[in-house]
Design a protein around this motif. Structure first.
Motif, short mmCIF file in Angstrom:
data_model
loop_
_atom_site.label_atom_id
_atom_site.label_comp_id
_atom_site.label_asym_id
_atom_site.label_seq_id
_atom_site.Cartn_x
_atom_site.Cartn_y
_atom_site.Cartn_z
N VAL A 115 39.24 34.28 37.18
CA VAL A 115 39.13 33.81 38.32
C VAL A 115 37.95 33.02 38.48
O VAL A 115 38.03 31.88 39.09
CB VAL A 115 39.16 35.00 39.23
N HIS A 116 36.76 33.48 37.71
CA HIS A 116 35.73 32.31 37.73
C HIS A 116 35.93 31.45 37.04
O HIS A 116 35.40 30.24 37.48
CB HIS A 116 34.53 33.26 37.07
N GLU A 117 36.71 31.31 35.86
CA GLU A 117 37.16 30.04 35.19
C GLU A 117 37.70 28.94 36.12
O GLU A 117 37.48 27.76 35.88
CB GLU A 117 37.42 30.34 33.82
N ALA A 118 38.84 29.71 36.77
CA ALA A 118 39.64 28.90 37.81
C ALA A 118 38.93 28.20 38.78
O ALA A 118 38.95 27.04 39.31
CB ALA A 118 40.91 29.55 38.20
N ARG A 119 37.98 28.79 39.38
CA ARG A 119 36.83 28.44 40.31
C ARG A 119 36.14 27.21 39.73
O ARG A 119 35.82 26.38 40.30
CB ARG A 119 36.02 29.53 41.01
N ARG A 120 35.72 27.61 38.61
CA ARG A 120 34.77 26.52 37.72
C ARG A 120 35.69 25.12 37.62
O ARG A 120 34.93 24.02 37.94
CB ARG A 120 34.18 27.02 36.66
N ILE A 121 36.78 25.28 37.26
CA ILE A 121 37.60 24.11 36.79
C ILE A 121 38.02 23.38 38.31
O ILE A 121 38.12 22.21 38.45
CB ILE A 121 38.87 24.60 36.17
N LYS A 122 38.29 24.27 39.30
CA LYS A 122 38.46 23.55 40.78
C LYS A 122 37.40 22.98 41.11
O LYS A 122 37.43 21.80 41.62
CB LYS A 122 38.84 24.66 41.62
N MET A 123 36.18 23.33 41.04
CA MET A 123 34.95 22.88 41.27
C MET A 123 34.67 21.42 40.46
O MET A 123 34.42 20.33 41.01
CB MET A 123 33.77 23.54 41.18
N LEU A 124 35.24 21.58 39.27
CA LEU A 124 35.16 20.37 38.55
C LEU A 124 35.96 19.06 39.10
O LEU A 124 35.69 18.04 38.85
CB LEU A 124 35.41 20.63 36.82
#
Length: 493
Positions: free
Chosen positions: A224-233
């Motif tokens: 989930v954290h990685e998905a959020r990071r990718i979404k922020m990118l």
């Protein structure tokens, strides 16, 4: 003489009973009732003309049982049979009572006939004819009574058959009830055993999945954290725009610092400093996260590969030198322990030593302090690393490991397997790599305990310095000074 008269004409006409066939038809659902009336006369109680015959009653009950067969349980059928058996027993008792009443009737008729016979011998003429007519009537009544008794015997036989059938049916029903009860108990036991097996299987599954459930949840949180990071990118926000601006400012500041250092060096050479000090110079930004490299600036300078090199720390310009253990290469990456201190390198060739010093103390990395303060609020901090060396032996950097820095201990994991974990102790050491190399600014040396050490490569210089600062801060909370080999912590560091 007394004259006895008895008119049996009406009695014979009314009491005539048709012969009994093989297929007996009961005149009513119960036996006829008789009673002794006035003057010892036999009086038959009139029956209801609407009453059903016994055969009709049995047929009706049978049809009702057949209709209710599908919806009656075995217990209800047994209850029906028991009621029928009780009714049959009651009919049998009534038959016995009727037998006793019939016996009384025979006795009365015999006494009456004997009295008429005795009277016939005493009278003559018309009276004698009347007596003989009375005797004939008594004999006809006896014959009629015998016929009725035959019918009663047949009815009694049918009742006994019905009672026997109902008794057998009741026993069969009881037997069927017991069989069904035993079958139901067996089914219940089987069901209980099946439920117990299912419960045991569920408990076993819960025991097996309980251990992996927490790990799965942690992996899910990471995803989930990685998905959020990718979404922020992919969806830049105002914060990310500010981050990019800060990064650009850091680059500009580093360039300005480098340019300023070059100007200071040029100024020093023009002011006519000693020729020995002008043989070499330090190239790189004098700040945390950079890489300092010795370069020759004169044709008279010797090859660095033929020289002996040693890096030192100075608390201030002209202060006491503190040698940095292991820093004997032309390249050195400052670590958090060097911030606020001056770095000096001594180059020795054929007994002659040349010193090169940084223009000023090592500056901290821009924004690193706020980043570390944000990480301190977490309970456990993770960094992705690659193992470059293990116990001084080169290690193929193929698999990404995770370095956990906690408040009480540090742990290195490969997937779900722990490679090394240890609480903070005096035997633990952590510092930047001092062996040189182009990636020295991203590498760190970690001695877990005596006899076990790693060289770890981080993703960025910022993460390496943050990891070192966090570990030293948590170790200091445990009254442990975490530093490199032979390092001496300055007061308040």
């Amino acid at each position: 003489m007394t004259r006895v008269t008895c008119d049996f004409g009406d009695t014979n006409a009314k009491g005539a009973v048709p012969p009994v066939s093989a297929d007996v038809i009961f005149p009513s659902s119960r036996f006829p009732n008789y009673k002794i009336g006035p003057n010892n006369q036999i009086v038959e109680v009139k029956q209801d003309s609407k009453a059903l015959t016994m055969k009709e009653v049995v047929a009706r009950e049978t049809s009702q049982l057949l209709e209710q067969q599908k919806r009656l349980s075995v217990r209800d059928l047994a209850s029906k049979f028991e009621k029928g058996l009780a009714a049959a027993a009651k009919l049998s008792d009534e038959a016995r009572m009727k037998d006793a009443a019939s016996l009384e009737k025979h006795v009365l008729l015999k006494k009456l006939r004997d009295a008429l016979e005795a009277l016939r011998g005493r009278v003559a003429g018309k009276n004698k004819d009347d007596v003989e007519e009375a005797i004939a009537m008594v004999e006809a009544l006896a014959v009629q009574l015998s016929q009725r008794e035959g019918e009663l015997i047949q009815e009694k036989t049918e009742v006994k058959k019905l009672a026997t059938f109902l008794k057998q049916a009741s026993e069969d029903a009881k037997k069927l009830v017991e069989e069904e009860r035993a079958y139901a108990r067996a089914e219940i036991e089987n069901a209980r055993a099946a439920v117990q097996r299912v419960e045991e299987a569920l408990q076993e599954y819960e025991r097996k999945s309980g251990a992996s459930g927490k790990q799965d949840m942690e992996e899910l949180m990471k995803e989930v954290h990685e998905a959020r990071r990718i979404k922020m990118l992919h969806q830049p926000s105002k914060v990310m725009d500010m981050e990019h601006e800060l990064q650009a400012l850091r680059v500009q500041l580093a360039e300005k610092c480098k340019y300023s250092i070059q100007l200071q060096k040029e100024l020093a050479r023009k002011m006519g400093e000693g020729t020995v000090s002008q043989l070499y110079e330090l190239d790189g930004t004098e700040a945390l996260g950079s890489l300092l490299q010795i370069q020759s600036c004169s044709l008279a300078a010797s090859e660095l590969s033929e020289c002996s090199i040693q890096w030192h720390r100075l608390a201030c310009e002209g202060g006491k030198q503190e040698p940095i253990s292991g820093a004997t290469k032309p390249v050195y990456a400052p670590e958090p322990f060097d911030v606020g201190r001056i770095l000096q390198v001594e180059i020795t060739y054929e007994g002659q030593t040349t010193s090169v010093t940084t223009a000023g103390p090592i500056d901290p990395a821009a924004g690193l302090g706020n980043y570390v303060e944000a990480l301190v609020r977490r309970h456990d901090i993770e960094f992705n690393v690659v193992v470059v060396q293990m116990n001084g032996t080169d290690h193929t950097p193929e698999i990404i490991h995770v370095l956990h820095i906690g408040r009480m201990r540090m742990k290195l994991c490969k997937g779900k397997t722990s490679v090394a974990k240890e609480y903070y102790s005096t035997s633990m050491q952590l510092c930047g790599v001092r062996g040189g190399g182009n990636a020295a600014a991203q590498a760190a040396f970690w001695q877990v305990k005596t006899g076990l050490s790693f060289v770890l490569m981080f993703e960025t210089e910022r993460e390496r310095n943050a990891a070192i600062m966090l570990a030293r801060r948590f170790a200091y909370d445990c009254n442990i000074m975490l530093s490199g080999p032979d390092d001496r912590a300055a007061p308040g560091s």
